[in-house]
Design an enzyme around this catalytic site. Sequence first.
Site, short mmCIF file in Angstrom:
data_model
loop_
_atom_site.label_atom_id
_atom_site.label_comp_id
_atom_site.label_asym_id
_atom_site.label_seq_id
_atom_site.Cartn_x
_atom_site.Cartn_y
_atom_site.Cartn_z
N ALA A 73 0.85 -1.19 0.00
CA ALA A 73 0.00 0.00 0.00
C ALA A 73 0.89 1.25 0.00
CB ALA A 73 -0.88 -0.01 1.25
N GLN A 75 1.15 3.48 2.15
CA GLN A 75 1.78 3.65 3.47
C GLN A 75 2.33 2.32 3.99
OE1 GLN A 75 2.71 6.15 5.37
NE2 GLN A 75 2.07 7.56 3.78
N SER A 76 2.84 1.50 3.08
CA SER A 76 3.35 0.19 3.48
C SER A 76 4.57 0.29 4.39
CB SER A 76 3.71 -0.60 2.22
OG SER A 76 4.46 -1.75 2.56
N ASN A 77 4.48 -0.32 5.57
CA ASN A 77 5.64 -0.41 6.46
C ASN A 77 6.65 -1.40 5.89
OD1 ASN A 77 4.45 1.19 8.64
ND2 ASN A 77 3.01 -0.52 8.78
N ALA A 79 7.25 -1.97 2.70
CA ALA A 79 8.00 -1.32 1.62
C ALA A 79 9.09 -0.43 2.20
CB ALA A 79 7.04 -0.50 0.74
#
Length: 324
Positions: A73, A75-77, A79
Amino acid sequence: MLTDRHPRVSIAHLPTPLEMLPRLTALLRGPQLWVKRDDQTGLATGGNKTRKLEFLVAEALAQKADTLVTCGAAQSNHARQTAAAAARFGLACTLVLRGHPPAQAQGNLLLDQLLGADVVWAGDTPIAERLEEVAESLKAHGRRPYIVPYGGSNPVGVCGYVAAMEELMAQMAREGISFDHIILASSSGGTQAGLMVAARVLGYRGRILGISVDLLAGPLRQRMAELATATADHLGLPLSFAPEDFAVEDNYLGGGYGVIGDLEREAIRLLARTEGLLLDPVYTGRAFGGLIDLIRRGAFSPQERVLFWHTGGVAGLFARPNLE
Ligand SMILES: *Cc1c(COP(=O)(O)O)cnc(C)c1O
């Protein structure tokens, strides 16, 4: 260690602390609440993906990859931690993120950019399809991409949480405490699957309950059973898991993935104000909100010890200017 023979790089600050939450415990009149601080794994604001990346990056390096590629997403943690791990090992990083670029990069996305990752927006294309295209195009340009799976959840990444459960069992033995319940936020299922593999092997007697942040219990348990069985196989352990082996609560999905409701908002504020502890808006806010609701409904006796496994994500708070 169960994972000793598997290549691993050292990135995380381990063991993560085990802390009591005395003020919250008193406020809720039990059970005795504790937290396992995987929000403090140390990689560019930390989180659970760092433990998985210790094994995934080792595999990428063994394959002589020069670029880490993953998806998630906006706001992917996951990533963000992948971008940081790539930087740490001198690898390039391409992140395929869902949807369209926001007007302003905040929170995890801001960090992705600071960490030097190339961000590709999937737009209206399914994210897995876009990820394949990106990897193919990197290869066509002579690069050697390594695809980190969604959420870091394949048998290689899940080893991080097999090792994490061993770490917890050692802490429990050293400090002479045991937990009747372990509660965590579950999404791609890798964290809970890894904990369960080690719990089974090491004879952990408590219950591990995942609070789903996006999937219904049926498909999530199915996925965890497959992941846990494949991980056991990867580790040479003769174990197999069924969906019924996994405790999952899907009553707290609210408005869906990433939609903050009163449940998340109240949990984040309560933990901040009673313990000075930050939760994230998408995962741990929802999971702790669920835990508080379960406590209020009398799901635990006051004497029991409950461990909340904090999986991180705090950078996501800074993309939510209207959280208060
Ligand atoms: C990814 C993530 C989870 C979920 O972990 P899974 O292994 O995908 O189930 C929970 N909390 C945070 C903060 C995360 O970033």
